[in-house]
Design an enzyme around this catalytic site. Structure first.
Site, PDB file in Angstrom:
ATOM      1  N   PHE A 172     -15.213  12.304  -6.047  1.00  0.00           N
ATOM      2  CA  PHE A 172     -13.870  11.805  -5.771  1.00  0.00           C
ATOM      3  C   PHE A 172     -13.140  12.842  -4.936  1.00  0.00           C
ATOM      4  CE2 PHE A 172     -10.991   8.427  -7.081  1.00  0.00           C
ATOM      5  CZ  PHE A 172     -11.872   7.490  -7.554  1.00  0.00           C
ATOM      6  N   GLN A 192       2.986   9.487  -4.141  1.00  0.00           N
ATOM      7  CA  GLN A 192       1.685   9.462  -3.470  1.00  0.00           C
ATOM      8  C   GLN A 192       1.413   8.133  -2.765  1.00  0.00           C
ATOM      9  OE1 GLN A 192      -2.259   9.513  -5.805  1.00  0.00           O
ATOM     10  NE2 GLN A 192      -2.257  11.415  -4.639  1.00  0.00           N
ATOM     11  N   HIS A 225      -1.637   6.125  -1.298  1.00  0.00           N
ATOM     12  CA  HIS A 225      -3.095   6.097  -1.344  1.00  0.00           C
ATOM     13  C   HIS A 225      -3.601   5.608   0.000  1.00  0.00           C
ATOM     14  CE1 HIS A 225      -7.176   5.106  -2.414  1.00  0.00           C
ATOM     15  NE2 HIS A 225      -7.018   5.592  -3.626  1.00  0.00           N
ATOM     16  N   LEU A 274      -5.229  -2.117  -3.836  1.00  0.00           N
ATOM     17  CA  LEU A 274      -5.992  -0.889  -3.679  1.00  0.00           C
ATOM     18  C   LEU A 274      -7.493  -1.109  -3.537  1.00  0.00           C
ATOM     19  CD1 LEU A 274      -5.260   2.165  -3.760  1.00  0.00           C
ATOM     20  CD2 LEU A 274      -6.436   2.166  -5.955  1.00  0.00           C
ATOM     21  N   GLU A 316     -10.744   5.057  -4.063  1.00  0.00           N
ATOM     22  CA  GLU A 316     -11.383   6.194  -3.435  1.00  0.00           C
ATOM     23  C   GLU A 316     -12.859   6.301  -3.833  1.00  0.00           C
ATOM     24  OE1 GLU A 316      -8.569   9.475  -3.453  1.00  0.00           O
ATOM     25  OE2 GLU A 316     -10.219  10.690  -4.189  1.00  0.00           O
ATOM     26  N   ARG A 348      -5.651  12.877  -1.060  1.00  0.00           N
ATOM     27  CA  ARG A 348      -4.997  11.682  -0.530  1.00  0.00           C
ATOM     28  C   ARG A 348      -3.875  11.963   0.447  1.00  0.00           C
ATOM     29  NH1 ARG A 348      -5.069   8.521  -6.299  1.00  0.00           N
ATOM     30  NH2 ARG A 348      -7.303   8.139  -6.169  1.00  0.00           N
ATOM     31  N   HIS A 395       1.521   4.411  -4.292  1.00  0.00           N
ATOM     32  CA  HIS A 395       0.541   4.337  -5.360  1.00  0.00           C
ATOM     33  C   HIS A 395       0.972   5.016  -6.651  1.00  0.00           C
ATOM     34  CE1 HIS A 395      -3.429   3.887  -6.980  1.00  0.00           C
ATOM     35  NE2 HIS A 395      -3.637   5.179  -7.079  1.00  0.00           N
ATOM     36  N   ARG A 453      -1.272  14.262  -6.518  1.00  0.00           N
ATOM     37  CA  ARG A 453      -2.254  14.096  -7.586  1.00  0.00           C
ATOM     38  C   ARG A 453      -3.654  13.886  -7.017  1.00  0.00           C
ATOM     39  NH1 ARG A 453      -4.705   9.601 -10.060  1.00  0.00           N
ATOM     40  NH2 ARG A 453      -3.393   8.059  -9.037  1.00  0.00           N
TER      41      ARG A 453
HETATM   42  C1  LIG Z   1      -4.648   0.056  -8.397  1.00  0.00           C
HETATM   43  C2  LIG Z   1      -4.633   1.382  -9.082  1.00  0.00           C
HETATM   44  C3  LIG Z   1      -5.814   2.104  -9.230  1.00  0.00           C
HETATM   45  C4  LIG Z   1      -5.822   3.335  -9.884  1.00  0.00           C
HETATM   46  N1  LIG Z   1      -7.005   4.003 -10.030  1.00  0.00           N
HETATM   47  C5  LIG Z   1      -7.006   5.180 -10.715  1.00  0.00           C
HETATM   48  C6  LIG Z   1      -8.239   5.874 -10.961  1.00  0.00           C
HETATM   49  O1  LIG Z   1      -9.323   5.433 -10.577  1.00  0.00           O
HETATM   50  N2  LIG Z   1      -8.191   7.041 -11.628  1.00  0.00           N
HETATM   51  C7  LIG Z   1      -7.024   7.571 -12.093  1.00  0.00           C
HETATM   52  O2  LIG Z   1      -7.047   8.610 -12.711  1.00  0.00           O
HETATM   53  N3  LIG Z   1      -5.840   6.924 -11.882  1.00  0.00           N
HETATM   54  C8  LIG Z   1      -5.819   5.742 -11.216  1.00  0.00           C
HETATM   55  N4  LIG Z   1      -4.615   5.102 -11.004  1.00  0.00           N
HETATM   56  C9  LIG Z   1      -3.392   5.632 -11.619  1.00  0.00           C
HETATM   57  C10 LIG Z   1      -3.343   5.279 -13.095  1.00  0.00           C
HETATM   58  O3  LIG Z   1      -4.020   4.083 -13.322  1.00  0.00           O
HETATM   59  C11 LIG Z   1      -1.927   5.116 -13.633  1.00  0.00           C
HETATM   60  O4  LIG Z   1      -1.148   6.174 -13.213  1.00  0.00           O
HETATM   61  C12 LIG Z   1      -1.934   5.087 -15.150  1.00  0.00           C
HETATM   62  O5  LIG Z   1      -2.814   4.093 -15.602  1.00  0.00           O
HETATM   63  C13 LIG Z   1      -0.558   4.858 -15.717  1.00  0.00           C
HETATM   64  O6  LIG Z   1      -0.668   4.649 -17.109  1.00  0.00           O
HETATM   65  P1  LIG Z   1       0.610   4.576 -18.040  1.00  0.00           P
HETATM   66  O7  LIG Z   1       0.120   4.371 -19.423  1.00  0.00           O
HETATM   67  O8  LIG Z   1       1.460   5.741 -17.777  1.00  0.00           O
HETATM   68  O9  LIG Z   1       1.415   3.314 -17.514  1.00  0.00           O
HETATM   69  P2  LIG Z   1       1.030   1.740 -17.436  1.00  0.00           P
HETATM   70  O10 LIG Z   1      -0.384   1.466 -17.710  1.00  0.00           O
HETATM   71  O11 LIG Z   1       1.622   1.251 -16.186  1.00  0.00           O
HETATM   72  O12 LIG Z   1       1.815   1.139 -18.658  1.00  0.00           O
HETATM   73  C14 LIG Z   1       3.212   1.038 -18.683  1.00  0.00           C
HETATM   74  C15 LIG Z   1       3.587   0.335 -19.958  1.00  0.00           C
HETATM   75  O13 LIG Z   1       4.990   0.418 -20.141  1.00  0.00           O
HETATM   76  C16 LIG Z   1       5.497  -0.822 -20.494  1.00  0.00           C
HETATM   77  N5  LIG Z   1       6.900  -0.874 -20.082  1.00  0.00           N
HETATM   78  C17 LIG Z   1       7.421  -0.595 -18.875  1.00  0.00           C
HETATM   79  N6  LIG Z   1       8.760  -0.772 -18.900  1.00  0.00           N
HETATM   80  C18 LIG Z   1       9.076  -1.154 -20.152  1.00  0.00           C
HETATM   81  C19 LIG Z   1      10.283  -1.487 -20.808  1.00  0.00           C
HETATM   82  N7  LIG Z   1      11.463  -1.485 -20.161  1.00  0.00           N
HETATM   83  N8  LIG Z   1      10.233  -1.864 -22.104  1.00  0.00           N
HETATM   84  C20 LIG Z   1       9.053  -1.908 -22.766  1.00  0.00           C
HETATM   85  N9  LIG Z   1       7.893  -1.601 -22.190  1.00  0.00           N
HETATM   86  C21 LIG Z   1       7.904  -1.222 -20.900  1.00  0.00           C
HETATM   87  C22 LIG Z   1       4.603  -1.835 -19.838  1.00  0.00           C
HETATM   88  O14 LIG Z   1       4.625  -3.046 -20.533  1.00  0.00           O
HETATM   89  C23 LIG Z   1       3.240  -1.152 -19.970  1.00  0.00           C
HETATM   90  O15 LIG Z   1       2.670  -1.478 -21.204  1.00  0.00           O
HETATM   91  C24 LIG Z   1      -4.603   3.872 -10.360  1.00  0.00           C
HETATM   92  C25 LIG Z   1      -3.414   3.158 -10.199  1.00  0.00           C
HETATM   93  C26 LIG Z   1      -3.413   1.935  -9.556  1.00  0.00           C
HETATM   94  C27 LIG Z   1      -2.126   1.215  -9.374  1.00  0.00           C
END
Ligand SMILES: Cc1cc2nc3c(=O)[nH]c(=O)nc-3n(C[C@H](O)[C@H](O)[C@H](O)COP(=O)(O)OP(=O)(O)OC[C@H]3O[C@@H](n4cnc5c(N)ncnc54)[C@H](O)[C@@H]3O)c2cc1C
Ligand code: SF4
Ligand code: FES
Lengths: 600, 252
Positions: free
Chosen positions: A128, A253, A255, A265, A268, A299, A366, A407
């Site tokens: 990666f 960031q 992507h 997306l 990578e 990135r 991203h 990142r």
């Molecule tokens: C397409 C894509 C591909 C990616 N690929 C990778 C990868 O290969 N490797 C890597 O390391 N990272 C990757 N990332 C980044 C990574 O996936 C995310 O940064 C990470 O999953 C975020 O997780 P989280 O738990 O912080 O938030 P999320 O999974 O976004 O969860 C947010 C949660 O908060 C809740 N929420 C939001 N607002 C409220 C509210 N007002 N009230 C109640 N609940 C709320 C939502 O319901 C949800 O459950 C990728 C991101 C994207 C978009």
């Protein structure tokens, strides 16, 4: 004082009591719940069903120096993370991340995650961007993965384990406020959160000794983004409105490889498996910019190089406005085994067959490197050093800071697991001895006003049009390249949109499943956060990581090797952002690595 | 694949891509005021490469803010927006306008078999309750120091059913489920399959017992609606057949 007992309904507001309330059921929130749930009375509140969270969209992998396929160790991983983040990373946090990565992966495997395997049955690993052997000598295989649906598998596995542990979920509840009360020593501490139940339109107050924010990112401040419609930064916005600081918000960031025109997306991992970026002349242009690791440069660098190629007339397509991601030289069997989903996206949404045709791609918004500042115990900070007792944050909404100004791929799935777990443990430890914090009189008042104002909005401005204008201006002015001029322009746009936001139209006046009303409220958070991003970016007069100022094109370690801390300090409606946003600096934690020029 | 675009040519690269007017006929229901759902027409200007989700957004954002549906990721990965589009269960975000017959109106309604809440939104609780009942988590007594070892072939054995996004397109396309809401339904069986055939798991017998129940796999009449509906291309009917076999012959 009114007593608000668990299960009571007072003036139409429902009251609940939990030791720990976790806001958000993505990877970070559920990883926290798996630690906290068995130790304390815990509730997870989420605006989406847990398995709908955007962690499920993550594709490529999760980094850990397991050394299953080649020599590797956590120190190399720490170094790559610090260098990748252009030295704005807090090095103590990066060390925690890289060290605990190894157990984080084993935890997930032991919970059932179906990783791809090596011929001898261990977890397989792949390359990666920015992850290297021995401090930059060559790319290293560090990303553990499950095809190109690693995030899906993480989200499913964590939810499955929450089911196993019988975690309490409040699904489709939108948290809209954090209740803060005086801690008796001149500071504040949380007493709970206030949520809006989508199904009924009712308001719920969750009294809690500890609150963990895990609400994810805010990619919807941009138009072209890999983020879900629901990633509107509510959690970060709520904390901001309480006067708590936000850190490093200017670092967003982009992507490199979003599907052109759509932003969906393409991981990578494609380049990790050998895909090549080409310009209109078919040239592998990354060879010119990063001779050692080429297409696997971090990135920020790749996104800028792509933008430069396009600007200098070597973009592909009829308008010369994108470049190509080429995987036609890969064996279709490898593509099917390792990149099945992203190749299907290209087929479904662009009608391009990646076996035989290169795929048009463009940088897409991203990931938020910045967010709610925390220390390495995931405790939220109210200034550079002071902890808010009982308040935690983890995942993309938080800023520890392990990502600094840029990142590395696969470090976020890692972040949500390592710091989600830490947040759950810290909160469980805290509530063992913490007393209940008394709720103030009518704690739902703020949310009631917010909701009723939105419901009674009978103006002439469409929510979607204001949002679209915000997103377009952010894409134009605060994307890969920024200048004083572009940032000033978008600041003015935001102020004007805020004025127009007062005059919006909410057509749905009903109580049940009123998503029209919620979109209005979400737009309010987007406007707030976009302004903090832009204002912080204006103040950083250097180029570092994802923040590229064309008017200040070099990194300035003398004046700017510091984190930005932004505070809401006045009426957000005031025309000059400087009248309501106060900026400060916070030192970077440097342990092993002195800043060096970043070459790949 | 649910959207057959493999054989359609890449979008023309002309300067102006033509838009055209599409009529959507949507089954509306407002629980605050209506006794019965009613059909309502909307005309929207769309590009051929737009998704049905884009059309719904256009209506909500430009014409009628009260139109209600769930969505999040917009690219077929979160499972929020399964709905009946021209009588077939699909994800609105994965269904391109050009793949539908746009000389006729597009009919859109909520998935069937789950209680209708509002417009295109149904109550998902019964669906998730069935999922939770099949013990959808790894049951393993060993406490390894590192990862458990699993061969590439063992991992491949259950790959198909790991892809499920719990969108309910399969379960809500099943005629047995429509008439008997107690039936576990295909999605729960798919998720049981994912663990029954995982070499690391020791709970197969518990799950097979649960699915041997009168509301379990034997209700399936192999109509294949589920496999056709699945936006992840999971061979749902085959997974159910494999579970049936495992019940008859013991743990695989
Ligand atoms: C397409 C894509 C591909 C990616 N690929 C990778 C990868 O290969 N490797 C890597 O390391 N990272 C990757 N990332 C980044 C990574 O996936 C995310 O940064 C990470 O999953 C975020 O997780 P989280 O738990 O912080 O938030 P999320 O999974 O976004 O969860 C947010 C949660 O908060 C809740 N929420 C939001 N607002 C409220 C509210 N007002 N009230 C109640 N609940 C709320 C939502 O319901 C949800 O459950 C990728 C991101 C994207 C978009
Ligand atoms: S098996 Fe397919 S159709 Fe059924 S819930 Fe899972 S992804 Fe949806
Ligand atoms: S919106 Fe996520 S699957 Fe369609």
């Amino acid at each position: 004082m009114t007593e608000y007992a668990d299960g009571s309904v007072v003036d139409g507001v429902h009251y609940h009591q939990f030791d720990i309330v976790i806001v958000g059921a993505g990877g970070a929130g559920m990883r926290a719940a798996i630690e906290a749930g068995p130790k304390a009375n815990t509730a997870v509140i989420s605006k989406l069903y847990p398995t709908r969270s955007h962690t499920g969209a993550a594709q490529g992998g999760m980094a850990a120096a397991l050394a299953n396929v080649e020599e590797d160790n956590w120190e190399w991983h720490t170094f790559d993370t610090v260098k990748g983040g252009d030295y704005l990373v807090d090095q103590d946090a990066a060390e925690v991340l890289a060290k605990e990565a190894i157990d984080a992966i084993y935890d997930l495997e032991n919970m059932g995650l179906p990783f791809n395997r090596t011929p001898d049955g261990k977890i397989d690993q792949r390359r990666f961007g920015g992850h290297t052997r021995d401090h930059g000598k060559a790319p290293v295989r560090r990303a553990c993965y499950a095809a190109d649906r690693t995030g899906h598998m993480i989200l499913q596995t964590l939810y499955q384990n929450c089911v196993k542990f019988g975690i309490n979920f409040f699904n489709e509840y939108y948290v809209l406020d954090l209740v803060m009360v005086s801690d008796g020593f001149g500071g504040q501490k949380p007493a709970g959160v206030v949520a809006f139940e989508l199904a009924t339109g009712d308001i719920h107050v969750f009294q809690a000794k500890a609150v963990i924010f895990a609400t994810g990112g805010f990619g919807k401040i941009y138009k072209t983004t890999s983020n879900a419609h629901t990633l509107t930064g509510d959690g970060v916005g709520i904390v901001w409105r309480k006067g708590l600081p936000l850190e490093d918000m200017e670092f967003y960031q982009f992507h490199p490889t979003g599907l052109a025109g759509l932003g969906i997306l393409l991981s990578e991992a494609a380049r990790g498996e050998g895909a090549i970026l080409r310009n209109s002349e078919g040239e592998r242009f990354m060879e010119r910019y990063a001779p050692t690791i080429k297409d696997l440069a971090p990135r920020d660098i790749v996104a800028r190089c792509m933008a430069l190629e396009i600007r200098e007339g070597r973009g592909a397509g009829p308008h010369k406005d994108y470049v190509y991601l080429d995987i036609t030289h890969l064996d279709p069997a490898v593509i099917d085994a390792k990149l099945p989903d992203i190749t299907e996206f290209a087929r479904t949404y662009l009608g391009v067959e990646p076996y035989t045709e290169p795929v048009p791609v463009l940088p897409t918004a991203h990931y938020a490197m910045g967010g709610i500042p925390t220390n390495i115990q995931a405790e939220v900070l109210s200034d550079n050093t002071t902890v808010v007792p009982g308040l935690y944050a983890a995942g993309e909404c938080a800023c520890v800071s392990v990502h600094g100004s840029n990142r590395l791929g696969t470090n976020s799935l890692l972040d949500i697991n390592v710091f989600g777990k830490r947040a759950g443990n810290s909160a469980a430890e805290y509530v063992k001895t913490a007393e209940w914090v008394e709720l103030p009189e009518d704690p739902a008042a703020g949310v009631r006003t917010l909701v009723e104002n939105a419901r009674n909005s009978n103006g002439t401005e469409r929510i979607a049009i204001i949002r679209r204008e915000l997103q377009e201006s952010m894409d134009r002015n605060a994307q890969v390249f920024r200048t004083e001029e572009s940032l000033t322009e978008v600041t003015e746009v935001i102020h004007n949109l805020r004025e127009r936001y007062k005059n919006i139209l909410v057509q749905d006046k009903g109580k049940r499943f009123n998503t029209d009303l919620l979109e209005a409220i979400e737009l309010g958070f987007l406007l707030d956060l976009a302004e903090v991003v832009v204002y912080s970016a204006r103040n950083r007069k250097e180029s570092r990581g994802a923040h590229m100022r064309e008017d200040f094109p070099t990194r300035d370690d003398v004046n700017h090797m510091q984190h930005t801390m932004a505070y809401l300090s006045g009426d957000p409606m005031s025309a000059d952002a400087g009248d309501h946003i106060r900026l400060d600096w916070k030192p970077v934690v440097v342990t092993r690595y002195q800043p060096m020029e970043r070459k790949y | 694949m649910s959207t057959a675009t493999l054989d359609s040519p890449p979008a023309p690269a002309d300067d102006v891509i033509p838009t055209f007017t599409v009529t959507l006929i949507i089954r509306r229901f407002n629980p605050d005021t209506d006794d019965e759902p009613t059909w309502q027409d909307f005309d929207v200007e769309m590009y051929p490469t737009d998704r049905v989700l884009d059309a719904l957004h256009k209506i909500k954002w430009e014409q009628d803010g009260s139109l209600t549906f769930r969505r999040s990721c917009a690219h077929g990965i979160c499972g929020s927006d399964a709905m009946r589009i021209n009588g077939r269960n699909r994800l609105a975000c994965k269904t391109l306008i050009k793949d539908l017959d746009i000389t006729k109106p597009i009919y859109v309604e909520a998935i069937k078999g789950l209680p209708l809440e509002k417009d295109l939104v149904v109550d998902m609780e019964p669906f998730f309750a069935s999922f939770r009942e099949v013990q959808p988590f790894l049951i393993a007594s060993s406490k390894p120091e590192k990862e458990r070892i699993q061969s590439v072939a063992e991992r491949a054995r259950f790959d198909d059913t790991t892809k499920c996004i719990l969108c309910a397109a399969c379960t809500s396309s099943c005629p047995v489920f429509w008439t008997d809401g107690q039936y576990f339904g295909p999605a729960a069986i798919v998720n049981a399959h994912r663990f029954i055939f995982d070499s690391r798991d020791e709970g197969a017998n518990v799950r097979l017992d649960i699915l041997n129940d009168k509301e379990g796999v034997w209700r399936c009449r192999t109509t294949f609606n589920c496999s056709e509906a699945c936006p992840r291309g999971i061979q749902v009917t085959q997974a159910i057949a494999e579970v049936k076999q495992a019940i008859m012959r013991g743990k695989p």
